[in-house]
Design a protein around this motif. Sequence first.
Motif, PDB file in Angstrom:
ATOM      1  N   UNK A 224      36.368 -26.546  -9.712  1.00 35.64           N
ATOM      2  CA  UNK A 224      36.671 -26.333  -8.308  1.00 35.64           C
ATOM      3  C   UNK A 224      35.460 -25.683  -7.654  1.00 35.64           C
ATOM      4  N   UNK A 225      34.958 -26.295  -6.589  1.00 39.49           N
ATOM      5  CA  UNK A 225      33.750 -25.770  -5.941  1.00 39.49           C
ATOM      6  C   UNK A 225      34.093 -24.976  -4.695  1.00 39.49           C
ATOM      7  N   UNK A 226      33.224 -23.992  -4.405  1.00 40.34           N
ATOM      8  CA  UNK A 226      33.397 -23.166  -3.213  1.00 40.34           C
ATOM      9  C   UNK A 226      32.830 -23.894  -2.004  1.00 40.34           C
ATOM     10  N   UNK A 227      33.113 -23.337  -0.824  1.00 43.13           N
ATOM     11  CA  UNK A 227      32.446 -23.825   0.382  1.00 43.13           C
ATOM     12  C   UNK A 227      30.945 -23.579   0.246  1.00 43.13           C
ATOM     13  N   UNK A 228      30.122 -24.231   1.079  1.00 37.41           N
ATOM     14  CA  UNK A 228      28.669 -24.156   0.988  1.00 37.41           C
ATOM     15  C   UNK A 228      28.161 -22.726   1.021  1.00 37.41           C
TER      16      UNK A 228
END
Lengths: 254, 273
Positions: free
Chosen positions: B220-224
């Motif tokens: 799961x990736x974070x916002x930029x």
Amino acid sequence: MTERAPAWKRYGDSLALLAGLVLLWWLLSRWAGEEALTGPAETLARAQELLQSRRFHGHVTESLTALGYALLLAALGGLGLGTWLGVRRLAGQVAEPILVALYALPKITLYPVILLIFGLGLPAKVAFGAIHGIIPVTIFTLNAVRTIRPVYLKVARTLRLTPWQAFRTVWLPAALPEIVSGQRVGFALTLLGVLIGEMFASQRGVGFVLINAIGLNDVPTIMAAAFLLAVFAATVSAILLKIDRALHRRTIRA
Amino acid sequence: MAGPGTRAGAAHAVLRGVTRIFPPADRGQAPVHALGPLDLDLARGEFFAVVGPSGCGKSTLLEILAGLSAPTEGSVMFEDSAVRGSPPDGVGVVFQEDASFPWLSVWDNVAFGLRRAGIDSAETARRVDHALGFMGLTGFARAYPAQLSGGMRQRVCIARTLVLQPRLILLDEPFGALDQQTRLLMGDELLRLWRDTGATVLLITHALDEAAMLSDRIGVMSARPGRFIDMVATGWPRDRDSTIVSDAAFGEVTARLWSSLRGESLKALGAAP
């Protein structure tokens, strides 16, 4: 994709348009009088005479030779220049406004310069035809190369194509439909350039036949030469348009 | 070549400290920090999915792993050799956009990479026919992409990648443009492909259910700038299919993905979490 109309409908419309134009021509010649505008039948008769005369053949050969060389220069030169400017993004950005300005320039203003450089004769006509054609071919090719979808180029890279393979099998076919459109416009303008070149400072060619007839007020010859030129230009354009459409039909507009 | 922090031979692909900063588009603007620093180990034969809010650098991650762009900092290893801005052998990529070549028939599209790689024509024909059969495209071999639906064109692109027998397959939201039913069925095909080929798969998606249904593990990736904020192992058996959506554990996986992602998605929208 749009459905294609049935053959009878497509050709039927073209024939109706053609018949309408001939009718209009006939009506105009009635109205203006034969001495101002030769009618269709008399024009055809004069055209047939021209086609059977040896002298006219010489003029046609001269014009076709000039057109052939001019087309070769415009088509290949424009293709090479356009491709280079399309690939080199910065060079393309610099060159495009210059090309567009040159495209808008009435090239007849350059004819005295061309005559001074090349002298009277075939080379001047070829040069004048080529400068008419090379600019649109370059602009179309430049845009064709520049608007290739980036994802095609990414595919080429992930498939580890060599630069030459990528150019031959991805860049070129992707740009081809627009390149052919450019060649079509290039043909029409090259023909125009060659004829204008023949009309001034020339003793040979179909353009000369035309200007000579104008000088002698020989209306049937003017009309016959114009008619033969129109048939020639329309035929070549129709063939190029057919290729153009066949290529564009495959293009997906996502 | 084993740099600091890599475990040579243990993983199929290894990313260490991968960061991507884009230079400013105009003078006076700040550079855009799109990704990282980010670490990732892909096990051989693993099905790994990446989910994250829009604009978090998922596609940038894929492009770096594919060798299409170089990281600003950090290293990428694939099968123990460094990847830096040029696509390595054995990696296949399927893009989000339709990348089928409109000037080639379906058959020629699929054969494209094999011909360029100099594979002989008998072997090319064998592999192309097999891939077309596998993707359900046999009846369309002579058709052109303009005559096909979006889903079928994407299958052509998958087949074109598949015939080259990649050991690592990267997919960038390949079903993003398709309707939900087609996506579930394409997911089944993707699972079958993954089982049959034994390839390692990295799938980028914005659909949480798709990630939960297909993957062994989900990042799961974070916002930029995009970083991994959660790793979810699903524990599905290898011979799974889309019927897994009715499994009780499927709901748990999806719920966990959403709870990790909710705040980040709000951030990406510019709202307070």
